[in-house]
Design an enzyme around this catalytic site. Structure first.
Site, short mmCIF file in Angstrom:
data_model
loop_
_atom_site.label_atom_id
_atom_site.label_comp_id
_atom_site.label_asym_id
_atom_site.label_seq_id
_atom_site.Cartn_x
_atom_site.Cartn_y
_atom_site.Cartn_z
N ARG A 1 -0.20 8.58 9.34
CA ARG A 1 -0.05 7.24 9.74
C ARG A 1 0.23 6.60 8.25
O ARG A 1 -0.25 6.89 7.23
CB ARG A 1 -1.47 6.84 10.10
CG ARG A 1 -1.52 5.22 10.22
CD ARG A 1 -2.84 4.75 10.18
NE ARG A 1 -3.74 5.17 9.23
CZ ARG A 1 -4.65 4.37 8.60
NH1 ARG A 1 -4.87 3.32 9.04
NH2 ARG A 1 -5.26 4.59 7.26
N ARG B 1 -0.50 8.93 1.78
CA ARG B 1 -1.91 9.33 1.66
C ARG B 1 -1.92 10.78 1.71
O ARG B 1 -2.60 11.31 0.85
CB ARG B 1 -2.76 8.86 2.96
CG ARG B 1 -3.07 7.56 2.51
CD ARG B 1 -3.85 7.01 3.68
NE ARG B 1 -4.15 5.48 3.45
CZ ARG B 1 -4.60 4.72 4.01
NH1 ARG B 1 -4.86 4.90 5.39
NH2 ARG B 1 -4.77 3.35 3.76
N HIS C 1 -8.52 10.11 3.78
CA HIS C 1 -8.18 9.15 2.71
C HIS C 1 -8.52 9.77 1.54
O HIS C 1 -9.35 10.17 0.88
CB HIS C 1 -9.14 7.86 3.04
CG HIS C 1 -8.68 6.70 2.28
ND1 HIS C 1 -8.68 6.57 1.09
CD2 HIS C 1 -7.84 5.40 2.90
CE1 HIS C 1 -8.23 5.44 0.56
NE2 HIS C 1 -7.71 4.68 1.95
N HIS D 1 -10.26 10.33 7.52
CA HIS D 1 -10.17 8.66 7.76
C HIS D 1 -9.75 8.43 9.05
O HIS D 1 -9.93 7.43 9.83
CB HIS D 1 -9.51 8.38 6.42
CG HIS D 1 -9.16 6.83 6.55
ND1 HIS D 1 -10.32 6.07 6.48
CD2 HIS D 1 -8.05 6.06 6.30
CE1 HIS D 1 -9.97 4.72 6.26
NE2 HIS D 1 -8.58 4.80 6.09
N GLU E 1 0.86 -1.14 -0.01
CA GLU E 1 0.11 0.04 0.18
C GLU E 1 0.84 1.28 0.03
O GLU E 1 1.96 1.08 0.12
CB GLU E 1 -0.99 -0.02 1.26
CG GLU E 1 -2.07 -1.03 1.12
CD GLU E 1 -2.98 -1.07 2.34
OE1 GLU E 1 -4.26 -1.10 1.78
OE2 GLU E 1 -2.53 -0.75 3.33
C1 LIG Z 1 -13.45 2.20 6.14
C2 LIG Z 1 -12.05 2.02 6.95
C3 LIG Z 1 -11.12 1.34 6.37
C4 LIG Z 1 -9.87 1.19 7.17
N1 LIG Z 1 -8.78 0.46 6.65
C5 LIG Z 1 -7.55 0.12 7.47
C6 LIG Z 1 -6.90 -0.93 6.86
O1 LIG Z 1 -6.87 -1.37 5.92
N2 LIG Z 1 -5.98 -1.20 7.88
C7 LIG Z 1 -5.52 -0.46 9.04
O2 LIG Z 1 -4.57 -0.77 9.73
N3 LIG Z 1 -6.46 0.25 9.41
C8 LIG Z 1 -7.62 0.66 8.73
N4 LIG Z 1 -8.46 1.70 9.26
C9 LIG Z 1 -8.22 2.28 10.62
C10 LIG Z 1 -8.71 1.08 11.42
O3 LIG Z 1 -9.76 0.48 11.29
C11 LIG Z 1 -8.89 1.63 12.92
O4 LIG Z 1 -7.79 2.69 13.15
C12 LIG Z 1 -8.90 0.84 13.90
O5 LIG Z 1 -9.80 -0.37 13.62
C13 LIG Z 1 -9.41 1.27 15.25
O6 LIG Z 1 -9.62 0.42 16.17
P1 LIG Z 1 -10.07 0.81 17.61
O7 LIG Z 1 -10.56 -0.48 18.28
O8 LIG Z 1 -9.14 1.73 18.13
O9 LIG Z 1 -11.63 1.54 17.34
P2 LIG Z 1 -12.96 1.16 16.84
O10 LIG Z 1 -12.74 -0.17 15.84
O11 LIG Z 1 -13.53 2.14 15.86
O12 LIG Z 1 -13.66 0.71 18.17
C14 LIG Z 1 -14.10 1.82 18.93
C15 LIG Z 1 -14.92 1.11 20.16
O13 LIG Z 1 -15.14 1.90 21.02
C16 LIG Z 1 -16.65 2.04 21.17
N5 LIG Z 1 -17.05 3.44 21.71
C17 LIG Z 1 -16.89 4.66 21.38
N6 LIG Z 1 -17.23 5.59 22.09
C18 LIG Z 1 -17.75 4.98 23.18
C19 LIG Z 1 -18.27 5.46 24.45
N7 LIG Z 1 -18.34 6.80 24.82
N8 LIG Z 1 -18.69 4.48 25.39
C20 LIG Z 1 -18.55 3.16 25.10
N9 LIG Z 1 -17.89 2.67 23.95
C21 LIG Z 1 -17.70 3.46 23.02
C22 LIG Z 1 -17.16 2.03 19.88
O14 LIG Z 1 -18.51 1.52 19.67
C23 LIG Z 1 -16.19 0.57 19.56
O15 LIG Z 1 -16.91 -0.57 19.83
C24 LIG Z 1 -9.74 1.83 8.52
C25 LIG Z 1 -10.68 2.45 8.95
C26 LIG Z 1 -11.95 2.75 8.33
C27 LIG Z 1 -13.03 3.47 9.01
#
Ligand SMILES: Cc1cc2nc3c(=O)[nH]c(=O)nc-3n(C[C@H](O)[C@H](O)[C@H](O)COP(=O)(O)OP(=O)(O)OC[C@H]3O[C@@H](n4cnc5c(N)ncnc54)[C@H](O)[C@@H]3O)c2cc1C
Length: 548
Positions: free
Chosen positions: A397, A301, A252, A362, A128
């Protein structure tokens, strides 16, 4: 002025635990599993705002980066990450990421995550933007996040059979509970469901881990789901925690353009499409990335997003195109089934037609400031995943480093807690009836429009000043109904205000922060803007990079 502390309404119910983890994406669930592995007897509460798999994790397409392929090494991964970060990555954090990374991905595979493989059985690795080697493992073609989420939640389900683990869905974390000395000793939750935990309650715990994801919903056009409202960042700031690098929001470059009035979550066209040969073109079919960067269409990006914005301005249009026709029907069907389906859902056939694309918010490179063990500046409060700022991403990132960061630093928090849980303590403050400073949910759409227009890919002093003034106006729309929408609106406002202040202060162009009025990178700005919410409002200090 921004309220330093919004005290949540009095808890109507209470749970006691050793650790409360907030958020059920890759970071939150990995934290729970890591704690359970290291401390099987620890009592854990996992609270999540919606259903378990609702978050950015399940939408991740491209994959997860780690030095797993022949000829690759953590040192090469480190080099590429530092280049993308434009001089302000924390080298020690990147070292932790790239060194722990391969093992963390292998543990995910041992847990049951099925990544795509070559016919000979080896992991199929792609490239990528910004990666000089093929090191992105992917699953289901372009459904990597869905597979990671499935595997983690299956493991959680198994772990959940234990009495020591309680999962509370539809539970919005509101505010941190703190002991007299400021230590984090629990969290208040607004539970929106049926059962004995309904309404506002509290989990008292020895440690609190925030894994609440990003804040893409601050902008009108984003790839992030509706839950990404920056709640964890805002509540940590209200509790006095430091936040860093908030101005560095990655846009993005290629989100499906759905028309001039589109808002909310918009479908992503993964960078991996360019990794497999897709190219960016203008309406006449001219490839505009050639000659702009040695990696052309696979440049980092920010370079690609800026190039698209420039082309859009020159052509006076609101989108450019991605030409993926050269990939052929077979690659589209087997490698990119999700993107193919979402394009077709919007009447675009990428096998035979150009895909209209536009940049959208993004990924938040900044967030709650942590050390290498996930510790924040508030004792007892930990953060990991997108809500945290470990220093890994610097000003931008590198693609597919975020899922890896979620895994690696969640495991590090598990190890830190296994080495010693903080002592138990009671919260100092009894919560108040009134909740001063909550904002009307109606501010959200104007706030998003204001931020996209003035604090998006293209920034200037004038635009950012306009955003700050607009946010100050919205600040006057207080509300006295402390429901979930009001808390989220208030959180979005605090995050937006801090972001704008940071973007206005940083008078240079670096990584994903592009100031039209300061178009060059500036050595004196090689460092971090660190924000904290004090009694007097937002305050910031600049900390130069010291690690080389
Ligand atoms: C469309 C898309 C494509 C992507 N593609 C890639 C990729 O190919 N490779 C890569 O490395 N990264 C990618 N990313 C980024 C990556 O997906 C995210 O950075 C990563 O998944 C974040 O994980 P996380 O566990 O920190 O947060 P999330 O997976 O967003 O989880 C956050 C959690 O916190 C909960 N939450 C939020 N606020 C509260 C609250 N007040 N009280 C209780 N719960 C709460 C939510 O409900 C959720 O369960 C992509 C992101 C998107 C949107």
């Amino acid at each position: 002025m921004i309220a330093r502390r919004l005290l949540a309404p009095p808890p109507g119910w209470r749970r006691d635990a050793d650790v409360v983890v907030v958020g059920s994406g890759v970071a939150g669930v990995t934290t729970v599993l890591a704690i359970r592995r290291a401390l099987p007897a620890a009592r854990i509460v996992l609270a999540t705002k919606s259903v378990l798999d609702d978050g950015s994790t399940r939408w991740a397409q491209g994959g997860i980066a780690a030095a797993l392929g022949p000829g690759d090494s953590p040192a090469d991964h480190l080099k590429d990450t530092l280049i993308a970060g434009a001089g302000i990555c924390d080298v020690r954090a990147v070292q932790a990421l790239v060194t722990d990374g391969p093992g963390a991905v292998r543990r995910l595979i041992d847990l049951g995550a099925e990544f795509d493989r070559e016919p000979a059985g080896r992991l199929a690795l792609t490239r990528e933007g910004g990666h000089l080697r093929r090191r992105i493992a992917h699953a289901g073609g372009d459904a990597t996040g869905a597979e990671i989420s499935r595997a983690l939640l299956a493991a959680l389900d198994e772990a959940g059979q234990a009495a020591e683990l309680e999962v509370i869905e539809h539970a919005l974390a509101i505010d941190l509970l703190q002991a007299g000395d400021g230590r984090a000793v629990g969290i208040t939750l607004h539970v929106l469901g049926e059962g004995q935990s309904d309404g506002v309650g509290a989990v008292h715990a020895r440690a609190v881990v925030l894994a609440t994801g990003g804040f893409g919903q601050v902008f009108s056009a984003t790839t992030n789901p509706p839950v990404s409202t920056g709640d964890g960042l805002a509540l940590a700031m209200r509790a006095g925690a430091e936040a860093a690098d908030l101005e560095f929001v990655q846009f993005h470059p290629t989100v499906l353009w759905l028309g001039p009035d589109a808002h909310g979550r918009q479908p992503l066209v993964s960078e991996a499409v360019r990794g497999e040969g897709g190219v960016l073109v203008d309406a006449s079919g001219h490839r505009f990335m050639t000659g702009q960067h040695p990696l052309a269409d696979l440049a980092p990006r920010d370079i690609v997003a800026k190039a698209i914005m420039r082309e859009m301005m020159m052509a006076d249009t609101d989108h450019m195109y991605l030409d993926g026709r050269g990939l052929g029907a077979d690659v589209w069907q087997h490698r990119f089934p999700t993107i193919l389906a979402s394009c077709r859902e919007h009447d675009i056939d990428p096998v035979t037609e150009l895909i209209p694309v536009v940049p959208a918010a993004h990924y938040a490179s900044g967030g709650i400031r942590t050390d290498l063990r996930g510790r924040t500046s508030v004792p007892g409060l930990y953060a990991c995943g997108e809500c945290a700022c470990t220093g890994v991403h610097g000003a931008n990132r590198l693609a597919s480093n975020s899922l890896l960061e979620g895994l690696v630093f969640a495991e590090r928090i598990g190890a830190a807690l296994a080495a010693g849980l903080p002592p138990a303590a009671a919260p100092a403050e009894s919560a108040q009836e009134a909740v001063p400073g909550l904002l009307e949910p109606a501010i959200v759409r104007p706030l998003q429009r204001l931020m996209s227009a003035n604090a998006g890919v293209l920034r200037s002093g004038a635009g950012l000043t306009e955003a700050a003034a607009g946010l100050a106006d919205l600040r006057s729309l207080e509300c006295d109904k402390p429901d979930a929408e009001a808390w989220q609106a208030t959180n979005l406002h605090l995050v937006a205000a801090a972001l704008v202040e940071a973007a206005l202060a940083r008078e240079e162009t670096r990584g994903s922060h592009w100031r039209e009025d300061f178009p060059d990178i500036s050595e004196p700005w090689r460092g971090h803007l660190i924000f904290a919410l004090r009694a007097s409002g937002l305050s910031s200090v600049f900390q130069p990079v010291l690690n080389d």
